[in-house]
Scaffold this motif. Structure first.
Motif, mmCIF file in Angstrom:
data_model
loop_
_atom_site.group_PDB
_atom_site.id
_atom_site.type_symbol
_atom_site.label_atom_id
_atom_site.label_comp_id
_atom_site.label_asym_id
_atom_site.label_seq_id
_atom_site.Cartn_x
_atom_site.Cartn_y
_atom_site.Cartn_z
ATOM 1 N N LEU A 552 14.996 -5.935 -12.642
ATOM 2 C CA LEU A 552 14.460 -6.572 -13.851
ATOM 3 C C LEU A 552 13.000 -6.873 -13.553
ATOM 4 O O LEU A 552 12.692 -7.802 -12.806
ATOM 5 C CB LEU A 552 15.204 -7.878 -14.151
ATOM 6 C CG LEU A 552 16.550 -7.759 -14.849
ATOM 7 C CD1 LEU A 552 17.233 -9.113 -14.929
ATOM 8 C CD2 LEU A 552 16.356 -7.193 -16.255
ATOM 9 N N ARG A 556 9.426 -7.258 -17.910
ATOM 10 C CA ARG A 556 10.639 -7.301 -18.728
ATOM 11 C C ARG A 556 11.119 -8.742 -18.878
ATOM 12 O O ARG A 556 11.484 -9.180 -19.975
ATOM 13 C CB ARG A 556 11.727 -6.446 -18.065
ATOM 14 C CG ARG A 556 13.108 -6.657 -18.612
ATOM 15 C CD ARG A 556 13.672 -5.419 -19.275
ATOM 16 N NE ARG A 556 14.938 -5.736 -19.926
ATOM 17 C CZ ARG A 556 16.123 -5.334 -19.462
ATOM 18 N NH1 ARG A 556 16.179 -4.595 -18.372
ATOM 19 N NH2 ARG A 556 17.221 -5.661 -20.108
ATOM 20 N N LEU A 557 11.098 -9.493 -17.793
ATOM 21 C CA LEU A 557 11.528 -10.894 -17.849
ATOM 22 C C LEU A 557 10.643 -11.670 -18.820
ATOM 23 O O LEU A 557 11.136 -12.433 -19.654
ATOM 24 C CB LEU A 557 11.464 -11.522 -16.451
ATOM 25 C CG LEU A 557 12.556 -11.082 -15.478
ATOM 26 C CD1 LEU A 557 12.289 -11.633 -14.082
ATOM 27 C CD2 LEU A 557 13.924 -11.535 -15.963
ATOM 28 N N GLU A 558 9.359 -11.416 -18.739
ATOM 29 C CA GLU A 558 8.431 -12.124 -19.641
ATOM 30 C C GLU A 558 8.708 -11.768 -21.091
ATOM 31 O O GLU A 558 8.731 -12.631 -21.965
ATOM 32 C CB GLU A 558 6.986 -11.784 -19.274
ATOM 33 C CG GLU A 558 6.511 -12.573 -18.076
ATOM 34 C CD GLU A 558 5.148 -12.133 -17.565
ATOM 35 O OE1 GLU A 558 4.475 -11.353 -18.264
ATOM 36 O OE2 GLU A 558 4.785 -12.577 -16.458
ATOM 37 N N ARG A 559 8.942 -10.483 -21.313
ATOM 38 C CA ARG A 559 9.224 -10.028 -22.674
ATOM 39 C C ARG A 559 10.505 -10.680 -23.198
ATOM 40 O O ARG A 559 10.540 -11.251 -24.278
ATOM 41 C CB ARG A 559 9.361 -8.511 -22.679
ATOM 42 C CG ARG A 559 8.837 -7.881 -23.947
ATOM 43 C CD ARG A 559 8.843 -6.355 -23.919
ATOM 44 N NE ARG A 559 9.961 -5.743 -23.217
ATOM 45 C CZ ARG A 559 9.820 -5.076 -22.076
ATOM 46 N NH1 ARG A 559 8.631 -4.934 -21.504
ATOM 47 N NH2 ARG A 559 10.875 -4.537 -21.498
ATOM 48 N N GLU A 560 11.539 -10.629 -22.380
ATOM 49 C CA GLU A 560 12.834 -11.155 -22.812
ATOM 50 C C GLU A 560 12.762 -12.651 -23.119
ATOM 51 O O GLU A 560 13.451 -13.143 -24.001
ATOM 52 C CB GLU A 560 13.893 -10.914 -21.725
ATOM 53 C CG GLU A 560 14.153 -9.445 -21.411
ATOM 54 C CD GLU A 560 15.077 -8.773 -22.429
ATOM 55 O OE1 GLU A 560 15.749 -9.490 -23.181
ATOM 56 O OE2 GLU A 560 15.080 -7.518 -22.465
ATOM 57 N N PHE A 561 11.940 -13.362 -22.377
ATOM 58 C CA PHE A 561 11.839 -14.805 -22.602
ATOM 59 C C PHE A 561 10.733 -15.162 -23.604
ATOM 60 O O PHE A 561 10.400 -16.323 -23.782
ATOM 61 C CB PHE A 561 11.598 -15.537 -21.272
ATOM 62 C CG PHE A 561 12.839 -15.632 -20.433
ATOM 63 C CD1 PHE A 561 13.907 -16.422 -20.849
ATOM 64 C CD2 PHE A 561 12.954 -14.914 -19.252
ATOM 65 C CE1 PHE A 561 15.066 -16.502 -20.087
ATOM 66 C CE2 PHE A 561 14.108 -14.986 -18.498
ATOM 67 C CZ PHE A 561 15.174 -15.782 -18.905
#
Ligand code: ADP
Ligand code: MG
Length: 565
Positions: A552, A556-561
């Protein structure tokens, strides 16, 4: 090219190819003829994998001398007269093709005597033509000897595997007929050695003990059921007993051994959620249904059938097997079971298969193989989830590692490297372990014993289809060595003879030796596993090709959050 009519010789050889594919198909046709003739004792002999010699002798009805040459004529049969007869067929044969086909591609001698006749007679054919016939003294019954199979069809000969492999297929076939006809005594001689024997007049469970071993036979559950005029009976393994191959599923329709993906699937469906991925049950399932409801004439070798009511057949099998499994889970009538099976409820099945053991630090000992390129960044272990996945942090985000798959990769590469140098670490067994083999596994062991020795296995034949295990690769420490050997023999059996066996053996051993889902790992063990995974040449997949790592990325983590616009 203009259209031409094939010569009789060419046409017959082509037609023969459909019925007689390999030595085991000859044995199949001859055994079926013996059973159709009402035999209660059938002996089979093969030499050189059956390419040199096949002999099937029975104590059945025999063939009158004056009919012998007819038996070798195409489409000559005593079993049906009209097409309608197929609707009520109760014999295994009916096409009148087997004997002529066999005679086209070999040298055949048939000797026979009906019990009412004073004398016996024989007829000998080569390449389909009669070379000799006359009287010959013999006991009541029929004996067929086939010599030099395919010696006049070099193209077919090229497709034959090693004699041991072909003999293994014959053993498997005879075992299946013995299972379908437990009342008949079968005897198999391979290269002048008794390979298999049943007493006759016994039960399917008794025969199963001969084929798969006593412990397995004892653990099997009875499956029975009746549904829409389809009777199901048989023996199925409890979920705690499984194999790495589908080849332990045998299906008999009106006592005919058939291949049926549909019914195999029905059986496996009944185990849904009870077996680990990649594991398959052991099952012997017999269907009996009115002959008019099943078309047996869809395959030249009659090894497939078509059901008029497919859904009903599927349902009948699935229900019967499911009922056997739920009965046993409820603590229903289970016969005395060997150590392989254990009682338990639904969710505990996986754990029974994969006993949770503390991981041994030695399993994660230093690896000798330096990695050519770091395909995985340096990872910092954060913790373990569900005792199954390792969470780690890398330079670009988060990594979820499947601990079993990752360890498999590590062990696989280490084993391969050690085997190449013949330096596999070995664990001697204080008490030698006796392992029961099927005839097919025994043949595989004969072929591939050398390759197994390279990995540190010390296996000795112990007679009566048992072998003694004296040493195993150290990677199996704490694991069931017997199960590992059986898994190995099964997986090797599916490869081609002569091919490189190092990979398949290393794959199976790595899988067997690796930590499992459910094993608790200490932080130190996890760190060591990551170090070693980083050093492997393909850290991102396990030897079976499944991913070891999910990534991850930070973005991607930034986008998802929702931290990024
Ligand atoms: P099918 O089995 O389809 O009838 P085969 O070519 O296998 O055709 O055999 C031809 C015939 O030879 C059979 O129908 C049967 O009458 C006779 N036969 C073959 N094998 C035996 C045997 N072992 N005992 C008695 N009769 C046999
Ligand atoms: Mg036949």
């Amino acid at each position: 090219m203009p259209i031409k009519v094939l010569s009789a010789e060419v046409a017959h050889k082509i037609a023969a190819g459909e019925v007689v594919e390999r030595p085991a198909s000859v044995v199949k046709e001859l055994i079926e003829n013996s059973l159709d003739a009402g035999a209660t004792r059938i002996s089979v002999e093969v030499r050189g994998g059956g390419l040199q010699l096949i002999r099937v002798s029975d104590n059945g009805a025999g063939i009158p001398a004056e009919e012998m040459h007819l038996a070798f004529q195409r489409h000559a049969t005593s079993k049906i007269e009209a097409l309608d007869d197929l609707e009520s067929i109760s014999t295994l044969g009916f096409r009148g093709e087997a004997l002529p086909s066999i005679a086209t591609v070999s040298g055949v001698t048939l000797t026979s005597r009906p019990s009412s006749a004073v004398d016996g007679a024989f007829i000998a054919l080569t390449g389909g033509g009669i070379v000799e016939e006359g009287k010959r003294g013999c006991p009541p019954g029929t004996s067929v000897v086939v010599r030099g199979l395919f010696s006049n069809v070099p193209a077919r000969l090229k497709f034959m595997k090693s004699p041991a492999t072909e003999a293994g297929r014959v053993s498997e076939l005879v075992a299946h007929y013995a299972l379908a006809f437990p009342e008949v005594a079968f005897y198999l001689l391979v290269d002048r050695r008794t390979a298999f024997q049943t007493p006759g007049g016994s039960t399917q469970r008794d025969v199963l003990a001969q084929v798969y071993g006593r412990e397995t036979a004892q653990a099997m559950l009875d499956a029975t059921g009746d549904f829409a005029e389809i009777g199901v009976s048989g023996l199925v393994s409890p979920p705690s007993l499984s194999r790495a191959s589908r080849s332990y599923i045998s299906i008999f329709v009106n006592r005919r051994w058939v291949q049926s993906r549909m019914l195999s699937y029905a059986i496996e469906e009944a185990y849904h959620g009870m077996l680990m991925i990649g594991k398959h049950p052991i099952a012997i399932v017999n269907l009996s249904l009115p002959p008019r409801d099943v078309d047996v004439n869809v395959h030249p070798a009659k090894s497939e059938v078509r059901f008029r009511r497919e859904q009903d057949a599927f349902g009948a099998v699935q229900r019967a097997v499911r009922a056997a499994l739920t009965d046993s889970a409820r603590g229903g009538p289970v016969p005395p079971v060997g150590p392989l099976a254990a009682p338990g409820g639904d969710r505990s099945f996986e754990r029974q298969l994969a006993p949770v053991e503390p991981v041994q630090p030695s399993l994660l000992g230093p690896s000798g193989a330096p990695a050519p390129r770091p395909a995985l960044p340096i990872l910092r272990v954060v913790g373990q989830v569900a005792n199954t996945y390792i969470i780690a942090e890398g330079p670009d985000g988060m990594y979820l590692v499947d601990q079993h798959a990752a360890h498999e990769r590590v062990l696989f590469e280490r084993l391969k490297a050690q085997a190449a140098k013949r330096e596999v670490e070995v664990q001697g067994l204080l008490d030698p372990l006796a392992v029961q083999l099927t005839p097919r596994q025994e043949e595989t062991l004969k072929c591939d014993g050398e390759a197994l020795a390279q990995f540190g296995f010390a296996i000795e034949p112990f007679g009566d289809r048992t072998c003694l295990l004296r040493a195993v690769p150290a990677v199996l420490k704490g694991r069931s060595a017997a199960e590992a050997v059986i898994d190995l023999l099964d997986s090797l059996d599916q490869g081609t003879a002569g091919s490189d066996l190092v990979e398949p053996i290393a794959i199976t051993l790595a899988c067997r030796g690796a930590v499992r889902a459910g094993d608790t790992l200490t932080p130190e063990e996890m760190r060591e596993m990551m170090r070693q995974l980083e050093r492997t040449s393909s850290p991102r997949t396990c030897p079976h090709g499944r991913p070891t790592v999910l990534h991850l990325s930070s973005s991607r983590l930034e986008r998802e959050f929702g931290r990024q616009p």
